[in-house]
Design an enzyme around this catalytic site. Sequence first.
Site, short mmCIF file in Angstrom:
data_model
loop_
_atom_site.label_atom_id
_atom_site.label_comp_id
_atom_site.label_asym_id
_atom_site.label_seq_id
_atom_site.Cartn_x
_atom_site.Cartn_y
_atom_site.Cartn_z
N ASN A 186 -10.71 -2.84 -6.13
CA ASN A 186 -9.95 -1.84 -6.88
C ASN A 186 -10.59 -1.45 -8.20
O ASN A 186 -10.19 -0.44 -8.81
CB ASN A 186 -8.52 -2.32 -7.13
N ARG B 211 0.01 7.60 -2.89
CA ARG B 211 0.45 8.70 -2.02
C ARG B 211 1.92 9.03 -2.23
O ARG B 211 2.33 10.19 -2.17
CB ARG B 211 0.19 8.33 -0.55
N ARG C 19 -5.37 -2.09 8.68
CA ARG C 19 -6.49 -2.98 8.35
C ARG C 19 -6.00 -4.01 7.34
O ARG C 19 -4.99 -3.80 6.68
CB ARG C 19 -7.67 -2.18 7.78
N SER D 5 -7.12 -5.77 -5.88
CA SER D 5 -8.23 -6.37 -5.15
C SER D 5 -9.52 -6.32 -5.95
O SER D 5 -9.64 -5.55 -6.92
CB SER D 5 -8.43 -5.67 -3.81
N ASP E 186 0.83 -1.20 0.00
CA ASP E 186 0.00 0.00 0.00
C ASP E 186 0.86 1.25 0.00
O ASP E 186 1.97 1.26 0.55
CB ASP E 186 -0.91 -0.02 1.24
N ARG F 219 -11.83 2.19 -8.69
CA ARG F 219 -10.96 3.33 -8.99
C ARG F 219 -11.27 3.88 -10.38
O ARG F 219 -12.05 3.29 -11.12
CB ARG F 219 -9.49 2.90 -8.88
N ARG G 157 1.71 -4.93 6.17
CA ARG G 157 1.01 -3.89 5.41
C ARG G 157 1.80 -2.60 5.52
O ARG G 157 2.11 -2.12 6.62
CB ARG G 157 -0.41 -3.65 5.90
#
Length: 241
Positions: free
Chosen positions: A67, A23, A193, A64, A19, A70, A187
């Site tokens: 996803n 960003r 999560r 996923s 992940d 998106r 993660r």
Amino acid sequence: MLKKSAPETGPRHVAIIMDGNGRWAQARGRPRLFGHHAGARRVREIVEACPDLGVKFITIFAFSTENWKRTQVEVAGLMSLFRRYITKEAKALHDEGVRVRFIGDRVRLDKKLIAMMDELELLTAENDRVHLTIALNYGGRDEVARATKRLAQDVAAGKLDPEEVDEETLPKYLDTCVLPDPDLVIRTSGEARISNFLLWQSAYAEYEFIDTLWPDFSREIFAELVKKYGARDRRFGAVKA
């Protein structure tokens, strides 16, 4: 330098929720796909580090079932990236003795990508140095639902006695049926999560939620997490005398 031999207490199977690509890119004023490309390059470094750390199996969460929500631009870019990754990395993965598997529901993927996935699995089928599993269009709940459907079909066909179904039965129908359960799930990016990843398989896994964004996840960070795992007291519900 990484140690050439890992402690026997280290994780044999590590699963990673990669992940933070978007960003990472946005922090640099670049589009999200720039981060996904950087993240894809990071995969090779981590896979290459596995043998020295005693990690035999590594499973990565690439895309996923959620996803698809998106933007069309990002989804199309990711699908192009997956095709490009397979084309670019196939020979290197094979030469390094990596066996590649894909898990997830392939029905929604385009035929060209599916064919490339099949070819890579076939090319690397005899390799055993590292087992790389790529979760593509994967969701834990979706996987369990598909497995349950196949199990129910076998019961209806008389191939399986419903009285004999127990917690050892369902895993035989999961996408990961030939893999050991993950010992450690990592993660990146600071989110705490599991995002519908390996729900059944991770019942007794150790978790590490770290702030590092995936494109910045290095083999040194990986080695530290593997070492940290080795110091944990794994009891699986029992109490040591």
